[in-house]
Motif scaffolding. Structure first.
Motif, short mmCIF file in Angstrom:
data_model
loop_
_atom_site.label_atom_id
_atom_site.label_comp_id
_atom_site.label_asym_id
_atom_site.label_seq_id
_atom_site.Cartn_x
_atom_site.Cartn_y
_atom_site.Cartn_z
N VAL A 97 0.84 -1.19 0.00
CA VAL A 97 0.00 0.00 0.00
C VAL A 97 0.88 1.24 0.00
CG1 VAL A 97 -2.00 -1.06 1.11
CG2 VAL A 97 -0.20 -0.08 2.54
N THR A 101 -3.19 4.54 -2.54
CA THR A 101 -4.19 3.47 -2.42
C THR A 101 -4.80 3.46 -1.03
OG1 THR A 101 -2.54 1.85 -1.67
CG2 THR A 101 -2.91 2.03 -4.05
N SER A 132 -5.63 -0.79 -4.52
CA SER A 132 -4.43 -1.64 -4.40
C SER A 132 -4.57 -2.95 -5.14
CB SER A 132 -4.16 -1.93 -2.93
OG SER A 132 -5.19 -2.73 -2.37
#
Length: 291
Positions: A97, A101, A132
């Motif tokens: 991440v 995202t 993601s």
């Protein structure tokens, strides 16, 4: 003076954990601090919980200690632990991440688990507003025979999603698409499962949100106007109508305060639907099918 000496009186594992508790107790609950500390030990040292517990009297070197020092500084600023370590675990997948995202939530994981238990052998799956890529990747792992594709408006998010698919050893067709724009892109015909976790938080609800979300996660993926909070859902419903196969399902994560309103909109668009609650008892998911 070495910066780690300012933060830590000892490099013993037990004392490092104590320092986390001391430095962060005004911001986070004790249980959350302990959990974050163990996540950092896993990320920095490769220790699982058992290893951590068995090595509480061990010491760690100055280089690793410096990483923990900066982690405390970041956590004081309420930077998400997932951003500090760079990943989160989601449905047995390791998902990277970034600030581009959303961090996958347990509620979304629960929806994926529901799909895995209740949808039988979908052959084509489309994930809208993929972020993601966590949903699409988990779907491909759960249904390896299915063709899985996913779209998002953010080029940066698509880049992360592609990296995540590669890291998890699955093939997903990711594309940058603005589903609100009339740019000619269409959901493939005879899609048996369309799933989406689109932006659904009203701008007015941001006042009650935590700093770790507001300061560090992409507002593009979070918020919608109060004047039309179902904007994405209406568009998704209309796009999906002609694409869903016979018996196909549309599965949506929703704003807990807009469950009935979302169902009413879906009925207007020609769907029957069922509302589901999450593990906290809040309206969180709608499964819909053509009436």
């Amino acid at each position: 003076m070495n910066t780690t000496q300012i933060q830590f009186s000892s490099n013993r594992v037990r004392d490092v954990e104590r320092q986390f508790l001391s430095a962060l107790s005004d911001i986070y609950p004790e249980g959350e601090i302990r959990q974050m500390t163990r996540m950092l030990f896993e990320a920095y040292l490769g220790w699982n919980t058992t290893t951590f517990l068995l090595n509480r009297e061990s010491t760690i070197n100055q280089s690793d200690l410096l990483k923990f020092h900066w982690a405390i500084e970041d956590l004081k600023k309420q930077r998400p632990i997932q951003h500090i370590i760079g990943y989160t675990d989601f449905c047995d997948c390791r998902i990277n991440v970034t600030e581009h995202t959303l961090i996958p939530r347990p509620e979304t994981e629960e929806i994926v688990q529901w799909i895995a238990s209740n949808i039988i052998s979908p052959t084509r799956i489309v994930d809208l507003c993929t972020g993601s890529g966590c949903i699409a990747i988990a779907m491909k792992k759960q249904f390896p025979q299915a063709m899985v594709s996913a779209v998002d408006v953010s080029a940066e998010a698509i880049k992360v999603a592609k990296e995540n698919a590669s890291q998890n050893g699955v093939e997903v067709d990711f594309r940058q698409v603005d589903i609100l724009a009339d740019d000619g892109w269409m959901i493939p015909k005879d899609t048996s499962l369309i799933v989406s976790n689109p932006p659904y938080i009203k701008q007015s609800e941001s006042v009650s949100m935590q700093r770790n979300v507001l300061d560090y996660e992409p507002h593009l993926a979070l918020f919608v106007s109060d004047s039309d909070p179902l904007l994405f859902y209406r568009r998704i419903a209309r796009m999906s109508k002609e694409a869903l196969s016979e018996g196909g399902k549309l599965v949506l994560e929703i704003n807990e305060n807009l469950g009935r309103e979302t169902q009413a909109m879906l009925a207007e668009e020609g769907y029957d639907s069922r509302l589901h609650q999450d593990f906290r008892g809040k309206d969180r998911m709608i499964e819909a099918w053509k009436a």
